[in-house]
Design an enzyme around this catalytic site. Structure first.
Site, PDB file in Angstrom:
ATOM      1  N   GLU A 142       0.786  -1.225   0.000  1.00  0.00           N
ATOM      2  CA  GLU A 142       0.000   0.000   0.000  1.00  0.00           C
ATOM      3  C   GLU A 142       0.823   1.283   0.000  1.00  0.00           C
ATOM      4  O   GLU A 142       0.375   2.316  -0.478  1.00  0.00           O
ATOM      5  CB  GLU A 142      -0.936  -0.004   1.216  1.00  0.00           C
ATOM      6  CG  GLU A 142      -1.969  -1.109   1.196  1.00  0.00           C
ATOM      7  CD  GLU A 142      -2.886  -1.025  -0.008  1.00  0.00           C
ATOM      8  OE1 GLU A 142      -3.430   0.070  -0.261  1.00  0.00           O
ATOM      9  OE2 GLU A 142      -3.040  -2.041  -0.713  1.00  0.00           O
ATOM     10  N   SER A 431     -48.925 -37.229   0.257  1.00  0.00           N
ATOM     11  CA  SER A 431     -49.171 -38.364   1.147  1.00  0.00           C
ATOM     12  C   SER A 431     -48.354 -38.332   2.429  1.00  0.00           C
ATOM     13  O   SER A 431     -48.580 -39.151   3.321  1.00  0.00           O
ATOM     14  CB  SER A 431     -48.904 -39.677   0.405  1.00  0.00           C
ATOM     15  OG  SER A 431     -49.871 -39.873  -0.610  1.00  0.00           O
TER      16      SER A 431
END
Length: 741
Positions: A142, A431
């Site tokens: 950076e 079912s």
């Protein structure tokens, strides 16, 4: 001597003293310069040249006077802003946690972290106590001149402008040439605090704080200079290490190191440090949980920068490149995304999505079971579902008390914030609803061997007219037992039984077991035409397994603030009130065990483990279900299309039962086999031989032992034949003549 030049002057003696007094100090005559001053020759120019030179001298003098005054004003203004910001900067400790909201950390049943929500903060760290590799990776990536500039790097800004212009952008669009100090200024939003009245949400606030452009750059400069005056270089780097967002909800390098690698930021190695520093460029894009290969490639770039700037030796660089960082086991699993979302929805917003505190949530999730469910679903879809299928599936695994151990809300399991088909999708259960009909009957005193007629049935529905339910095979089996009716999912027999026990009784049992509300009023209720979710259906089946008591499915066991030992609240789920008797529940488990052993659920059988369950397929096969249980777990599986289109070639006894089998094979592996809590047939059966028209275990026999109705030895339905009237008359006449009947 002759006088050749005219008369002589008189000889006068030299006066030694001034008149009237003693002699004074001798005056020293002024020294004369050895060389007289040299005069500059006067140059003569023409009129035009002279005029031009005069103008240049005038404007040059004017420019100088204006320039130094402008710079003086700028310096004064800049100094004023720097001083203002300097006085406004708070103590260092107050700047380390930059979140406006807290986080939620979720622990599984073994107290292992499996999910985070919100922005996690791993705790305060400093530039001195983090791994030196991490500190160096951040600086190398950076701001390589961080320790040498005064907060602003003119060289960096000029380089950024050159790059932006060469790539066709505006001078301050794209690369900003920001130093770490300037980036910290952005993280602090130049001292402007979040105001919900000004910004819609925190995301909009942060976007505004990080906006670029010349105006923002001008504002950053005095703030950065003030920070350099107020704090040390290590203080500024400490703020950066604590406040930077690094993807996956991790705020700060300590949280990110724990999130991705399961270790502290103090212990990361060069390759892990490089991966973390690489996230600063684009946290979401390069997050290793999002794309590990992309994150590793970015880390390789950071390692090269560290090597170039002498932070890594040749040997360290080669070692790091050869063995790139990988995620921790917990981060790789990204387990329970659907589960975590479901738990978050069950927590009050002020302690979840809107919390300003860090919250710890203990849950029921079992990561071993979760992994089993996810891998089983993937295996079935990879090997048994045709390519290009858009069908979806969901899975719930819970204990008999309703504690959810695993949840898969769709085929894409490693997601957050996605539509959860296990808890949100309302679908007809078909079912799989039928056990509630038989539960009501068992609770009224029916037994698994009670007889129900499977013959054509027509009911008159007020306002709708006659309604005739149909069996799946379009055949009838005459008088059969309740066990056989449920085993083979016989529609007509189930509806007839429902009408005998009463729809209200069936509806009450279903609701009390947790099916939900808004159940159908008509006779189709027993065939599962009402809608429910998979989690509610699975919870209802848990009530059957636990002996007939309702359960409330739950995933949270307790919630507390981070650092507190006393929970704020605990689970509101678990076993509730009794719905049916324990005897009825045990008989129902026996019948559902027969479904798996002899009926529609045979694909769900597990070697060495007793299984009970029920299949379900809705009209046109829009939904297919299998819900079943062993003595340890209740597991529900649903399949269908999100657009509600019919499935192709899928019934509840097919793929859902196979998914269930694959899940439970993995879940039960290595677990002790336990018997199901089911009744023994000797509890209700007499010693009557199955002859002379008696019914035994679903078969109706003639006097010679021939099956006349029910299911034969091949488990195929035997349709009861209507007698031929003419043949019956002839036989009766012959019998009367011969004396034989």
């Amino acid at each position: 001597m002759a006088n050749n030049g005219g008369p002589r002057k008189p000889l006068v003696a030299e006066r030694r003293y001034p008149r009237g007094g003693k002699p004074g100090p001798k005056k020293t005559p002024p020294k004369k310069s050895a060389k007289p001053a040299r005069k500059r020759p006067v140059r003569r120019h023409g009129l035009i040249v002279g005029l031009l030179l005069g103008l240049l001298r005038f404007f040059g003098s004017l420019l100088f006077k204006v320039t130094w005054r402008v710079f003086a004003v700028i310096a004064l203004v800049l100094g004023s802003f720097v001083y203002y910001y300097y006085t406004q900067l708070p103590p260092l400790e107050t700047l380390l946690d930059g979140r406006t909201r807290g986080s939620v950390t979720m622990l599984d049943r073994d107290n292992q972290v499996f999910a985070w929500r919100g922005e996690t903060f791993g705790g305060q760290i400093t530039a001195k106590n983090v791994s030196p590799y991490l500190r160096e990776a951040v600086v190398a990536t950076e701001d390589r001149r961080f320790y040498h500039h005064f907060g602003v790097s003119p060289r960096g800004i000029a380089s950024a402008i050159r790059i932006n212009l060469s790539e066709g952008r505006g001078p301050f669009s794209g690369n900003g040439g920001s130093t770490i100090t300037q980036q910290v200024a952005k993280l602090l939003c130049l001292g402007v605090e979040y105001d919900p009245k000004k910004w819609k949400n925190e995301a909009e606030y942060e976007t505004d704080c990080r906006s670029g452009g010349l105006t923002r750059k001008i504002k950053e400069i005095p703030y950065a200079l003030a920070m350099e005056a107020k704090y040390t270089k290590n203080d500024i780097l400490t703020i950066y290490l604590n406040r930077a967002y690094l993807g996956a909800g991790a705020r700060g390098f300590e949280a990110a190191a724990q999130r991705y690698f399961g270790i502290s930021a103090a212990n990361v190695n060069p390759q892990q440090a490089a991966m973390l520093a690489g996230l600063l460029k684009a946290p979401t894009r390069y997050a290793p949980t999002n794309n590990l290969a992309r994150s590793q490639a970015r880390a390789g770039t950071v390692l090269a920068l560290m090597h170039e700037q002498k932070f890594l030796t040749d040997a360290q660089y080669q070692e790091a490149v050869a063995h790139p960082a990988t995620l921790s086991e917990a981060a790789q699993k990204r387990a329970g995304g659907y589960f975590a979302d479901w738990v978050m929805d069950d927590i009050p917003p002020f302690l979840s999505s809107d919390t300003t505190e860090d919250v710890i949530v203990h849950t029921t999730l079992d990561q071993r079971v979760q992994a089993a469910a996810e891998s089983a679903l993937k295996d079935v879809f990879d090997n048994k579902v045709k390519d290009g299928s858009k069908a979806e599936a969901a899975i719930i695994v819970m204990s008999a008390d309703g504690a959810v151990r695993a949840m898969v809300g769709g085929r894409e399991s490693k997601v957050t914030g996605a539509f959860n088909r296990a808890t949100m999708a309302l679908r007809q259960p078909g079912s799989t609803f039928k056990p509630f009909v038989y539960a009501a009957a068992m609770d009224m005193g029916y037994t698994p061997d009670s007889i129900v007629q499977d013959t054509p049935l027509t009911l008159n529905i007020p306002g709708s007219g006659p309604w005739s339910p149909q069996n799946y095979e379009r055949t009838y089996s005459g008088p059969i037992t309740l066990t056989q009716a449920l085993t083979h999912s016989v529609n007509v027999a189930t509806v007839r039984l429902q009408e005998e026990v009463g729809r209200d009784a069936v509806r009450k049992v279903a609701e009390d077991f947790g099916f939900g509300h808004n159940l159908a009023k008509g006779p189709a209720l027993g065939l599962g035409v009402s809608e429910s979710t998979l989690i509610d259906m699975t919870g209802a089946y848990a009530g059957i397994l636990n002996g007939g008591s309702s359960v409330r499915p739950y995933g949270l066991t307790d919630l507390r603030l981070k650092g507190d030992q006393t929970p704020i609240f605990t689970s509101g789920g678990g076993i509730g009130e009794r719905v049916i008797s324990e005897k009825a529940a045990r008989e129902l488990v026996y019948m559902m065990h027969s479904v798996v052993e002899n009926g529609t659920g045979r694909r769900a059988k597990l070697n060495g483990y007793e299984v009970a369950g029920k299949t379900g397929t809705t009209q046109s096969a829009r939904d297919a279900w299998f819900i079943g249980f062993t003595a340890d777990y209740v597991t529900g599986v649903w399949m269908g299309n999100d657009n509600n289109k019919p499935l192709t070639g899928v019934t509840g006894g097919g793929l859902p039962a196979e998914i269930w089998h694959e899940v439970m094979t993995r879940v039960e592996q290595g677990q002790e086999s336990k018997p199901l809590p089911m009744a023994d047939p000797s509890e209700w059966r007499g010693q009557t031989q199955p002859y002379d028209g008696q019914t035994y275990d679903g078969q109706t026999y003639s006097s010679d032992g021939t099956v006349v109705s029910g299911w034969n030895a091949q488990n195929q339905p035997v349709q009861q034949q209507e007698p031929n009237i003419a043949e019956k008359i002839i036989n009766d006449v012959l019998g009367a003549i011969t004396g034989k009947r």
